[in-house]
Design an enzyme around this catalytic site. Structure first.
Site, PDB file in Angstrom:
ATOM      1  N   CYS A   6       1.535   5.295   0.818  1.00 41.51           N
ATOM      2  CA  CYS A   6       1.229   6.038   2.081  1.00 41.51           C
ATOM      3  C   CYS A   6       2.150   5.613   3.400  1.00 41.51           C
ATOM      4  O   CYS A   6       3.452   5.992   2.977  1.00 41.51           O
ATOM      5  CB  CYS A   6      -0.227   5.967   2.739  1.00 41.51           C
ATOM      6  SG  CYS A   6      -0.653   4.495   2.584  1.00 41.51           S
ATOM      7  N   SER A   7       1.682   4.848   4.189  1.00 43.93           N
ATOM      8  CA  SER A   7       2.924   4.183   4.993  1.00 43.93           C
ATOM      9  C   SER A   7       2.176   3.104   5.767  1.00 43.93           C
ATOM     10  O   SER A   7       1.999   3.008   6.922  1.00 43.93           O
ATOM     11  CB  SER A   7       2.879   5.373   6.312  1.00 43.93           C
ATOM     12  OG  SER A   7       3.749   6.389   5.637  1.00 43.93           O
ATOM     13  N   CYS A   8       1.761   2.197   4.951  1.00 40.94           N
ATOM     14  CA  CYS A   8       1.060   0.951   5.567  1.00 40.94           C
ATOM     15  C   CYS A   8       2.257   0.248   6.379  1.00 40.94           C
ATOM     16  O   CYS A   8       3.386   0.224   5.807  1.00 40.94           O
ATOM     17  CB  CYS A   8       0.540   0.050   4.477  1.00 40.94           C
ATOM     18  SG  CYS A   8      -0.892   0.784   3.562  1.00 40.94           S
TER      19      CYS A   8
END
Lengths: 210, 120
Positions: free
Chosen positions: A113-115
């Site tokens: 995702c975009s951790c």
């Protein structure tokens, strides 16, 4: 959810977009059920808009450049080290600091995702969240670096770190030459957001505006 | 590591733009943090749901340039709220329609507030 049929002719009323309606619906339900408090939501937004950002990370890097004990602590347990400067993750993940050296360059991505390490870098830039970056950073890190205007010696190893919900990474960039004796504050100005993601390098003194 | 350059569109550039592009993105972001803080879900659960929503959107043709990120975020939020039994799709739809009604009857430029009569 089904698309709502909007009447384009009502001239005197207000208009909320489909997305705004969904967000308001959710917030109203969660507030009525006692799951969220609107004032607390505002406080979170305000913090991320004004207080939490890459300057936090820059201060961490500048401290590591000037204080060997802090640097050692940062590389050993970054979560604890940045907490001593008041930066704590809102979601309880672990922070790992990875150090750039003459032989190795580190770069961070989240392919799922975009951790992102919010407590030190704020919220991620739009490109970090994009599919091209998420896929290419792993397959072609050198090409991605070239897109960002960074070229490294052939023999430099590029190591890509894939973030997860539990573990986020902060790149400790190399301290630029010609900064001996500089104060932490001055050094922090050399530390860009991208240099802490690994898609850039810290600025050199020559690149600083006078 | 021998790498093959994969022909994918370029990475969108980004100046130090605003953190949130629209207020709803900020609200959606804050709700997820608040619900996590309250223990409704763990952060790994959140990341897995968000990751699945991103994949689903990509499969459905979303260019996934990062611009639509908070749409995926909102989808993940609605899904988890339903899965955890806080509000099902029908409840979400009822409040959605009530807000739409509230907007319709509110003169332009006036703050929109929800009233009991908006639930028809």
């Amino acid at each position: 959810m089904a698309d709502h049929d909007h009447d384009p002719h009502h001239e005197h009323g207000s208009e909320l977009s489909e997305t705004q309606l969904r967000v308001r619906a959710l917030e109203t339900i969660l507030t009525e059920k006692g799951y969220v408090d609107p004032a607390a939501l505002d406080a979170i937004v305000e913090a991320y808009e004004t207080k939490v950002g890459p300057r936090n990370g820059a201060a961490v890097v500048a401290r590591a450049w000037t204080d060997p004990a802090f640097k050692q602590a940062l590389l050993k347990d970054a979560t604890a080290a940045v907490a001593t400067l008041g930066h704590v993750s809102p979601v309880g993940d672990h922070l790992v600091a990875v150090e750039n050296t003459s032989g190795r360059h580190n770069m961070v991505v989240c392919t799922l995702c975009s951790c992102y390490p919010w407590e030190v870098l704020g919220l991620p830039p739009v490109w970090y969240k994009s599919a091209p970056y998420r896929s290419r950073a792993v397959k072609d890190p050198r090409g991605v670096l070239a897109d960002f205007g960074v070229s490294l010696p052939k023999e430099t190893e590029i190591r890509v770190w894939d973030s997860t919900a539990e573990t986020r990474f902060l790149v400790l960039p190399t301290r630029p030459a010609g900064t001996e004796g500089w104060s932490e504050e001055r050094l922090a100005d050399l530390v860009t957001r991208d240099s802490m993601i690994g898609t850039g390098l810290a600025r050199s003194p020559a690149e600083m505006p006078r | 590591m021998d790498r093959q350059t994969i022909p994918v569109p370029g990475i969108p550039c980004d100046a130090e733009g605003p953190v949130f592009r629209e207020p709803w993105e900020a609200q959606a972001f804050a709700m997820a943090l608040a619900l996590h803080a309250r223990g409704l879900f763990t952060w790994p659960e959140w990341a897995a749901t968000l990751g699945a929503e991103i994949k689903r959107a990509q499969a459905a043709g979303d260019p996934d340039t990062g611009e639509t990120y908070y749409r995926h975020w909102l989808n993940a939020l609605e899904r988890l709220v339903a899965e955890k039994g806080v509000a099902d799709a029908a409840t979400l739809a009822r409040y959605h329609d009530a807000w739409d009604h509230a907007a319709d009857r509110t003169p332009h430029g006036t703050p929109i507030e929800l009233r009991p009569e908006d639930f028809r």
